[in-house]
Design a protein around this motif. Structure first.
Motif, PDB file in Angstrom:
ATOM      1  N   MET A   1       0.851  -1.203   0.000  1.00  0.00           N
ATOM      2  CA  MET A   1       0.000   0.000   0.000  1.00  0.00           C
ATOM      3  C   MET A   1       0.874   1.235   0.000  1.00  0.00           C
ATOM      4  O   MET A   1       1.952   1.240   0.569  1.00  0.00           O
ATOM      5  N   ALA A   2       0.386   2.313  -0.564  1.00  0.00           N
ATOM      6  CA  ALA A   2       1.167   3.554  -0.602  1.00  0.00           C
ATOM      7  C   ALA A   2       1.556   3.986   0.809  1.00  0.00           C
ATOM      8  O   ALA A   2       2.641   4.484   1.040  1.00  0.00           O
ATOM      9  N   THR A   3       0.622   3.796   1.739  1.00  0.00           N
ATOM     10  CA  THR A   3       0.886   4.272   3.105  1.00  0.00           C
ATOM     11  C   THR A   3       2.155   3.659   3.678  1.00  0.00           C
ATOM     12  O   THR A   3       2.905   4.281   4.412  1.00  0.00           O
ATOM     13  N   GLN A   4       2.426   2.432   3.294  1.00  0.00           N
ATOM     14  CA  GLN A   4       3.604   1.756   3.854  1.00  0.00           C
ATOM     15  C   GLN A   4       4.899   2.427   3.408  1.00  0.00           C
ATOM     16  O   GLN A   4       5.947   2.228   3.991  1.00  0.00           O
ATOM     17  N   LEU A   5       4.820   3.267   2.363  1.00  0.00           N
ATOM     18  CA  LEU A   5       6.055   3.801   1.768  1.00  0.00           C
ATOM     19  C   LEU A   5       6.383   5.207   2.237  1.00  0.00           C
ATOM     20  O   LEU A   5       7.338   5.799   1.791  1.00  0.00           O
ATOM     21  N   LYS A   6       5.527   5.791   3.107  1.00  0.00           N
ATOM     22  CA  LYS A   6       5.815   7.186   3.439  1.00  0.00           C
ATOM     23  C   LYS A   6       5.426   7.509   4.876  1.00  0.00           C
ATOM     24  O   LYS A   6       4.568   6.877   5.479  1.00  0.00           O
ATOM     25  N   ASN A   7       6.085   8.540   5.381  1.00  0.00           N
ATOM     26  CA  ASN A   7       5.740   9.090   6.688  1.00  0.00           C
ATOM     27  C   ASN A   7       4.641  10.124   6.446  1.00  0.00           C
ATOM     28  O   ASN A   7       4.846  11.105   5.742  1.00  0.00           O
ATOM     29  N   LEU A   8       3.478   9.914   7.028  1.00  0.00           N
ATOM     30  CA  LEU A   8       2.338  10.787   6.741  1.00  0.00           C
ATOM     31  C   LEU A   8       2.510  12.184   7.308  1.00  0.00           C
ATOM     32  O   LEU A   8       1.724  13.073   7.011  1.00  0.00           O
ATOM     33  N   SER A   9       3.545  12.381   8.138  1.00  0.00           N
ATOM     34  CA  SER A   9       3.720  13.716   8.735  1.00  0.00           C
ATOM     35  C   SER A   9       4.955  14.409   8.190  1.00  0.00           C
ATOM     36  O   SER A   9       5.467  15.342   8.779  1.00  0.00           O
ATOM     37  N   ASP A  10       5.429  13.982   7.020  1.00  0.00           N
ATOM     38  CA  ASP A  10       6.640  14.571   6.455  1.00  0.00           C
ATOM     39  C   ASP A  10       6.280  15.862   5.717  1.00  0.00           C
ATOM     40  O   ASP A  10       5.689  15.845   4.645  1.00  0.00           O
ATOM     41  N   PHE A  11       6.595  16.994   6.353  1.00  0.00           N
ATOM     42  CA  PHE A  11       6.274  18.274   5.740  1.00  0.00           C
ATOM     43  C   PHE A  11       7.533  19.012   5.314  1.00  0.00           C
ATOM     44  O   PHE A  11       7.540  20.219   5.165  1.00  0.00           O
ATOM     45  N   SER A  12       8.626  18.290   5.126  1.00  0.00           N
ATOM     46  CA  SER A  12       9.904  18.929   4.804  1.00  0.00           C
ATOM     47  C   SER A  12       9.838  19.666   3.470  1.00  0.00           C
ATOM     48  O   SER A  12      10.559  20.621   3.243  1.00  0.00           O
ATOM     49  N   ASN A  13       8.955  19.223   2.576  1.00  0.00           N
ATOM     50  CA  ASN A  13       8.938  19.854   1.248  1.00  0.00           C
ATOM     51  C   ASN A  13       7.764  20.818   1.087  1.00  0.00           C
ATOM     52  O   ASN A  13       7.317  21.091  -0.015  1.00  0.00           O
ATOM     53  N   THR A  14       7.239  21.327   2.204  1.00  0.00           N
ATOM     54  CA  THR A  14       6.121  22.255   2.095  1.00  0.00           C
ATOM     55  C   THR A  14       6.400  23.506   2.917  1.00  0.00           C
ATOM     56  O   THR A  14       7.170  23.468   3.871  1.00  0.00           O
ATOM     57  N   THR A  15       5.793  24.617   2.522  1.00  0.00           N
ATOM     58  CA  THR A  15       5.960  25.872   3.252  1.00  0.00           C
ATOM     59  C   THR A  15       4.848  26.021   4.272  1.00  0.00           C
ATOM     60  O   THR A  15       3.669  25.972   3.920  1.00  0.00           O
ATOM     61  N   ILE A  16       5.222  26.166   5.533  1.00  0.00           N
ATOM     62  CA  ILE A  16       4.237  26.338   6.597  1.00  0.00           C
ATOM     63  C   ILE A  16       4.269  27.791   7.063  1.00  0.00           C
ATOM     64  O   ILE A  16       5.314  28.287   7.474  1.00  0.00           O
ATOM     65  N   PRO A  17       3.148  28.494   6.989  1.00  0.00           N
ATOM     66  CA  PRO A  17       3.126  29.902   7.400  1.00  0.00           C
ATOM     67  C   PRO A  17       3.468  30.056   8.878  1.00  0.00           C
ATOM     68  O   PRO A  17       3.249  29.121   9.661  1.00  0.00           O
ATOM     69  N   ASN A  18       3.944  31.225   9.269  1.00  0.00           N
ATOM     70  CA  ASN A  18       4.161  31.485  10.690  1.00  0.00           C
ATOM     71  C   ASN A  18       2.809  31.660  11.377  1.00  0.00           C
ATOM     72  O   ASN A  18       1.941  32.374  10.881  1.00  0.00           O
ATOM     73  N   ALA A  19       2.605  30.994  12.497  1.00  0.00           N
ATOM     74  CA  ALA A  19       1.295  30.971  13.168  1.00  0.00           C
ATOM     75  C   ALA A  19       1.231  31.927  14.341  1.00  0.00           C
ATOM     76  O   ALA A  19       0.314  31.847  15.161  1.00  0.00           O
ATOM     77  N   GLY A  20       2.156  32.887  14.417  1.00  0.00           N
ATOM     78  CA  GLY A  20       2.235  33.789  15.567  1.00  0.00           C
ATOM     79  C   GLY A  20       0.988  34.618  15.814  1.00  0.00           C
ATOM     80  O   GLY A  20       0.725  35.018  16.955  1.00  0.00           O
ATOM     81  N   ALA A  21       0.195  34.840  14.780  1.00  0.00           N
ATOM     82  CA  ALA A  21      -0.987  35.709  14.934  1.00  0.00           C
ATOM     83  C   ALA A  21      -2.264  34.928  15.228  1.00  0.00           C
ATOM     84  O   ALA A  21      -3.338  35.526  15.396  1.00  0.00           O
ATOM     85  N   TYR A  22      -2.161  33.614  15.271  1.00  0.00           N
ATOM     86  CA  TYR A  22      -3.377  32.802  15.300  1.00  0.00           C
ATOM     87  C   TYR A  22      -3.658  32.190  16.669  1.00  0.00           C
ATOM     88  O   TYR A  22      -2.750  31.947  17.469  1.00  0.00           O
TER      89      TYR A  22
END
Ligand SMILES: Nc1c(NC[C@H](O)[C@H](O)[C@H](O)CO)[nH]c(=O)[nH]c1=O
Ligand SMILES: CC(=O)[C@@H](O)COP(=O)(O)O
Length: 164
Positions: A1-22
């Motif tokens: 299954m695809a799930t077996q091949l990846k870490n579902l929490s891998d966000f290394s290749n995505t831009t996460i906004p700064n959450a300081g205002a939220y």
């Protein structure tokens, strides 16, 4: 299954906004507390790591995943929040009770999000067994709580961009 091949929490290749205002609400189900506690730790730390002020994180517990919908509704009705994260773990038992809970909370969370025009994040594990849950709460498939927190930040930022 695809799930077996990846870490579902891998966000290394995505831009996460700064959450300081939220401001974020987190509703945590008490059922399967070892699992939901690990989801919560992941979500809380991810919010802080991405700039959220600890005084802007409002945490409440509910008995089970079925009550996550009502918990999110109560939070959004009574607090000025930018997003709510719902964390739970439903593990298949002997009967169809699992199906009813999972469907109810998935639909309920969506309905509350639409009701308040605020992101309400479905951070609920729905697994066949405890091992699958452990694998997704800080195990080999990552932490669904981290995924839920990143989603909450991104959706809060989107809401702010389009609202301003
Ligand atoms: N079996 C699980 C439950 N069951 C409890 C329900 O969520 C609910 O609290 C009860 O039906 C009363 O309304 N909850 C979980 O979160 N996980 C389970 O595996
Ligand atoms: C998934 C659940 O609802 C849990 O209470 C197991 O229930 P059951 O074994 O009665 O199906």
């Amino acid at each position: 299954m695809a799930t077996q091949l990846k870490n579902l929490s891998d966000f290394s290749n995505t831009t996460i906004p700064n959450a300081g205002a939220y401001r974020f609400g987190i509703v945590v189900a008490e059922w399967n507390a070892k699992i939901t506690g690990a989801l919560y730790e992941g979500a809380y730390q991810s919010l802080v790591d991405n700039g959220t002020l600890e005084e802007n994180i409002f945490t409440y517990s509910v008995p089970g995943s079925f009550e996550l919908t009502t918990g999110a509704d109560i939070l959004l009705k009574n607090k000025n929040l930018d997003a709510v994260i719902c964390l739970g773990c439903v593990i298949q038992g002997e009967t169809r009770h699992f199906d009813f809970i999972c469907n109810a909370v998935a639909n309920g969370v969506s309905n509350v999000s639409i009701k308040y025009s605020k992101p309400v994040i479905f951070g609920v594990l729905t697994t066949d067994n405890e091992q699958q849950a452990e694998d997704r709460a800080g195990g080999k498939h990552g932490n669904k709580g981290v995924e839920a927190a990143v989603t909450a930040i991104k959706m809060a930022d989107l809401n702010k961009q389009l609202h301003d």
